[in-house]
Motif scaffolding. Structure first.
Motif, short mmCIF file in Angstrom:
data_model
loop_
_atom_site.label_atom_id
_atom_site.label_comp_id
_atom_site.label_asym_id
_atom_site.label_seq_id
_atom_site.Cartn_x
_atom_site.Cartn_y
_atom_site.Cartn_z
N GLY A 46 -9.71 19.55 -6.20
CA GLY A 46 -8.62 18.73 -6.09
C GLY A 46 -7.43 18.90 -5.30
N ILE A 47 -7.09 19.97 -5.22
CA ILE A 47 -6.08 21.03 -4.32
C ILE A 47 -7.04 21.57 -3.50
N TYR A 48 -5.46 21.32 -2.37
CA TYR A 48 -6.50 21.60 -1.03
C TYR A 48 -5.31 23.16 -0.81
N LEU A 49 -6.21 24.01 -0.02
CA LEU A 49 -5.74 25.61 0.45
C LEU A 49 -5.30 24.60 2.28
N ILE A 50 -3.88 24.66 3.00
CA ILE A 50 -3.73 24.23 3.95
C ILE A 50 -4.02 26.30 4.71
N VAL A 51 -4.56 26.44 6.41
CA VAL A 51 -4.51 27.45 6.27
C VAL A 51 -4.59 27.48 8.17
N LEU A 52 -3.88 28.22 8.61
CA LEU A 52 -3.62 28.84 9.87
C LEU A 52 -4.44 29.72 10.43
N THR A 53 -5.29 29.63 11.12
CA THR A 53 -6.40 30.71 12.04
C THR A 53 -6.61 30.69 13.37
N ASP A 54 -7.08 32.08 12.69
CA ASP A 54 -7.63 32.29 14.72
C ASP A 54 -9.58 32.14 14.71
N LYS A 55 -9.67 31.72 13.07
CA LYS A 55 -11.40 30.95 13.37
C LYS A 55 -11.52 29.64 12.25
N PRO A 56 -10.88 28.56 12.95
CA PRO A 56 -10.90 27.64 11.63
C PRO A 56 -12.33 26.74 11.61
N MET A 83 1.06 -1.55 0.11
CA MET A 83 -0.52 0.16 -0.25
C MET A 83 1.13 1.70 0.08
N ASN A 84 0.27 2.33 -1.34
CA ASN A 84 1.85 3.00 -0.64
C ASN A 84 1.02 4.34 -0.27
N GLN A 85 1.98 5.19 1.03
CA GLN A 85 1.44 6.03 1.45
C GLN A 85 1.46 7.68 1.75
N GLU A 86 2.33 7.89 0.39
CA GLU A 86 2.81 8.73 0.14
C GLU A 86 1.69 10.02 0.24
N LYS A 87 2.68 10.96 0.55
CA LYS A 87 2.32 12.25 0.91
C LYS A 87 1.43 12.74 -0.69
N PRO A 88 0.17 13.64 -0.42
CA PRO A 88 0.25 13.95 -2.18
C PRO A 88 0.86 15.19 -2.98
N ASP A 89 0.74 15.56 -4.05
CA ASP A 89 1.66 16.45 -4.38
C ASP A 89 1.61 17.51 -3.50
N VAL A 90 0.84 18.49 -3.73
CA VAL A 90 0.57 19.99 -3.86
C VAL A 90 -0.61 20.69 -3.26
N CYS A 91 -0.29 21.92 -2.52
CA CYS A 91 -1.40 22.67 -1.72
C CYS A 91 -0.80 23.67 -2.06
N PHE A 92 -1.81 24.90 -1.79
CA PHE A 92 -1.91 25.73 -1.63
C PHE A 92 -2.08 25.84 0.10
N CYS A 93 -0.72 27.13 0.84
CA CYS A 93 -1.13 27.37 2.13
C CYS A 93 -1.47 28.72 2.59
N SER A 94 -1.53 28.98 3.56
CA SER A 94 -1.58 30.26 3.60
C SER A 94 -2.00 30.89 5.58
N LEU A 95 -1.87 31.77 5.89
CA LEU A 95 -2.16 32.59 7.12
C LEU A 95 -3.63 33.37 7.15
N ALA A 96 -4.44 33.55 7.60
CA ALA A 96 -6.16 33.89 8.14
C ALA A 96 -5.95 34.59 9.24
N LEU A 97 -5.12 35.29 9.85
CA LEU A 97 -5.44 35.90 11.26
C LEU A 97 -6.32 37.92 11.29
N GLY A 98 -7.65 37.02 11.77
CA GLY A 98 -8.27 38.14 12.22
C GLY A 98 -9.35 38.72 10.41
N LYS A 99 -10.57 38.93 11.12
CA LYS A 99 -11.73 39.11 10.00
C LYS A 99 -11.00 39.49 8.23
N ARG A 100 -9.93 39.91 8.51
CA ARG A 100 -10.11 40.97 6.96
C ARG A 100 -9.25 39.84 6.45
N TYR A 101 -8.40 39.16 7.22
CA TYR A 101 -7.27 38.12 6.44
C TYR A 101 -8.55 36.57 6.27
#
Length: 97
Positions: free
Chosen positions: A36-46, A1-19
């Motif tokens: 099919g492409i994920y966005l990974i976000v670090l945020t104060d309100k997930p 079974m192949n446990q390899e990570k997916p290839d690519v994603c976008f990522c960003s910070l989103a702290l505060g209402k504006r962001y």
């Protein structure tokens, strides 16, 4: 079974209402133009990202002035889940020609 990570994603910070608002628009655009492409976000309100199946949102509180060092936390999280990440930052300058 192949446990390899997916290839690519976008990522960003989103702290505060504006962001968070900008990140939600980004999530919609990625879902529309790059299905099919994920966005990974670090945020104060997930919870605000729950309706987007292409977003993985993680709780984060700002840890540095101007979020300078916080950017490395989102990149580290994204790289832990994907082979490659593309960090998306909101540009403060508009109408640049």
């Amino acid at each position: 079974m192949n446990q390899e990570k997916p290839d690519v994603c976008f990522c960003s910070l989103a702290l505060g209402k504006r962001y968070r608002s900008h990140a939600l628009v980004l999530a919609q655009d990625i879902e529309k133009h790059s299905p099919g492409i994920y966005l990974i976000v670090l945020t104060d309100k997930p919870q605000e990202f729950k309706k987007y199946p292409n977003v993985l949102a993680f709780k984060h509180e700002q840890q540095s002035i101007g979020c300078y060092h916080d950017k490395r936390f989102i990149i580290a999280k994204a790289i832990s889940l994907f082979n490659t990440c593309i960090f998306m930052a909101r540009c403060r300058y508009q109408n640049i020609r």
